[in-house]
Scaffold this active site. Structure first.
Site, PDB file in Angstrom:
ATOM      1  CE1 TYR A 251       7.511  -7.975   3.916  1.00  0.00           C
ATOM      2  CE2 TYR A 251       5.456  -6.848   4.459  1.00  0.00           C
ATOM      3  CZ  TYR A 251       6.165  -7.749   3.672  1.00  0.00           C
ATOM      4  OH  TYR A 251       5.536  -8.417   2.650  1.00  0.00           O
TER       5      TYR A 251
ATOM      6  CB  THR B 130       3.697  -6.738   0.024  1.00  0.00           C
ATOM      7  OG1 THR B 130       2.623  -6.380   0.898  1.00  0.00           O
ATOM      8  CG2 THR B 130       4.888  -5.849   0.352  1.00  0.00           C
ATOM      9  CG  ASP B 131      -1.307  -4.709   0.063  1.00  0.00           C
ATOM     10  OD1 ASP B 131      -0.447  -5.127   0.866  1.00  0.00           O
ATOM     11  OD2 ASP B 131      -2.532  -4.880   0.236  1.00  0.00           O
ATOM     12  CD  GLU B 132       2.156  -4.924   4.957  1.00  0.00           C
ATOM     13  OE1 GLU B 132       2.576  -4.180   5.861  1.00  0.00           O
ATOM     14  OE2 GLU B 132       2.064  -6.155   5.071  1.00  0.00           O
TER      15      GLU B 132
ATOM     16  CE  LYS C 147       8.557  -8.058  -0.809  1.00  0.00           C
ATOM     17  NZ  LYS C 147       9.216  -9.259  -1.439  1.00  0.00           N
TER      18      LYS C 147
END
Length: 332
Positions: free
Chosen positions: A149, A125-127, A153
């Site tokens: 989260y 994910t970009d997060e 990741k």
């Protein structure tokens, strides 16, 4: 060709599996697909064609090494979707995210190494990059995750890279912007707002709604995943940018219009802890190396998504009703 999709009964994973079984990916029209999914609240067996002759389904945990070692032999590639993915849940139960996202990824990669699986794609994910006030993240940007989260990741991405550098495992990592489309769990922003508006309920908007996200249709994301799986370089990270930045307020207002609802249905609520202000991915590498371009215009894709939820109330009612007072909020 045999493909194993972990978390293949979830939103993005099931779309990828359905597309492959429908012959959407050249050279993989006859591929056999195994789905490994624990069927937590976010996994839904109904997302997959129940009796497709090229689909095998195994209910199991990506953290279970014995299951993986028994299941993996004979597969030509693994696409790793399985993850806990809801930011707000990670604020309340971070240990679950560490277990699945970090521990599960390491367990899977170790099992792939031991069973000789020749290719692995790790979906991220970009997060992991945190928040960016201006410009866009390249793949070389430092990882500064804000939520448990995103931190788990980021940890899983680093573990994937270590298995390439240390063991030579042929693994690539993708980092994608916000997805939308049919079959997405109603805890996420677009399906949450859509289902609540269709029912005539109010929708909760964090802060002032000024947070900016990029949006990509799940079909475009999965096409990019297939490109990276088949043509991406081992040990590399590829950003999958949506190219359509929107404030959450604009998303809410657009959904109000598409659902035929009243503007007063949008209710501002206290902001999320550590809420990232803006995400933006630089997709140059994927575009120049692999020739990728998104194909679904956002306006059309969003309208089609709202229409799908309008036409499938039984699915989202069974999959988990949108939360009610006070709202538990939405991911991403």
């Amino acid at each position: 060709m045999r493909i194993l999709a972990t978390g293949g009964a979830g939103f993005i994973g099931s779309h990828y599996v359905r597309a492959m079984l429908n012959g959407a990916y050249p050279g993989y029209e006859d591929a056999e697909v195994t789905v490994l999914d624990l069927l937590t609240y976010a996994g839904n067996r109904a997302n997959l064609p129940a009796h497709h002759p090229r689909l095998s389904f195994v209910r199991g945990d990506v953290c279970d090494a014995a299951t993986l070692l028994e299941l993996l032999p004979g597969h030509d590639a693994v696409v790793h979707f399985a993850a806990e993915s809801h930011v707000d849940r990670s604020l309340k139960a971070p240990a679950e995210f560490v277990r699945t996202n970090v521990g599960g990824t390491q367990t899977l990669l170790e099992a792939c190494l031991r069973t000789g699986v020749p290719r692995v794609l790790h979906v991220s994910t970009d997060e992991v990059y945190g928040s960016i006030d201006e410009g866009s993240w390249t793949e070389q940007w430092p990882l500064v995750p804000s939520s448990p989260y995103a931190a788990t990741k980021a940890g899983s991405d680093l573990i994937a890279g270590s298995y390439w550098h240390t063991h030579g495992l042929d693994v690539s990592v993708t980092r994608c912007s916000n997805n939308y489309g049919p079959y997405q769990h109603v805890e996420k922003l677009i399906p949450l707002f859509t289902t609540r508006l269709l029912k005539g309920d109010p929708v909760p908007l964090y802060g002032t709604g000024s947070n900016v996200r990029e949006w990509i249709h799940v079909d475009d994301h999965c096409r990019a995943l297939q490109l990276v799986l088949t043509k991406g370089r081992a040990g590399e990270v590829y950003n999958i940018g949506g190219g359509t930045p929107m404030t959450n307020r604009r998303i809410a207002d657009t959904l109000v219009s598409l659902c035929g609802a009243s503007a007063d249905r949008v209710r501002l609520t206290a902001d999320r802890k550590g809420h990232d202000r803006r995400y933006s991915l630089d997709g140059t590498k994927l575009r120049e190396e692999l020739g990728y371009e998104p194909a679904v215009p956002f306006e059309q894709g969003l309208a089609d998504t709202v229409a799908w939820y309008r036409d499938n109330p039984d699915w989202w009612a069974a999959h988990g009703p949108a939360p009610v007072n006070p709202p538990e909020q939405y991911g991403r």
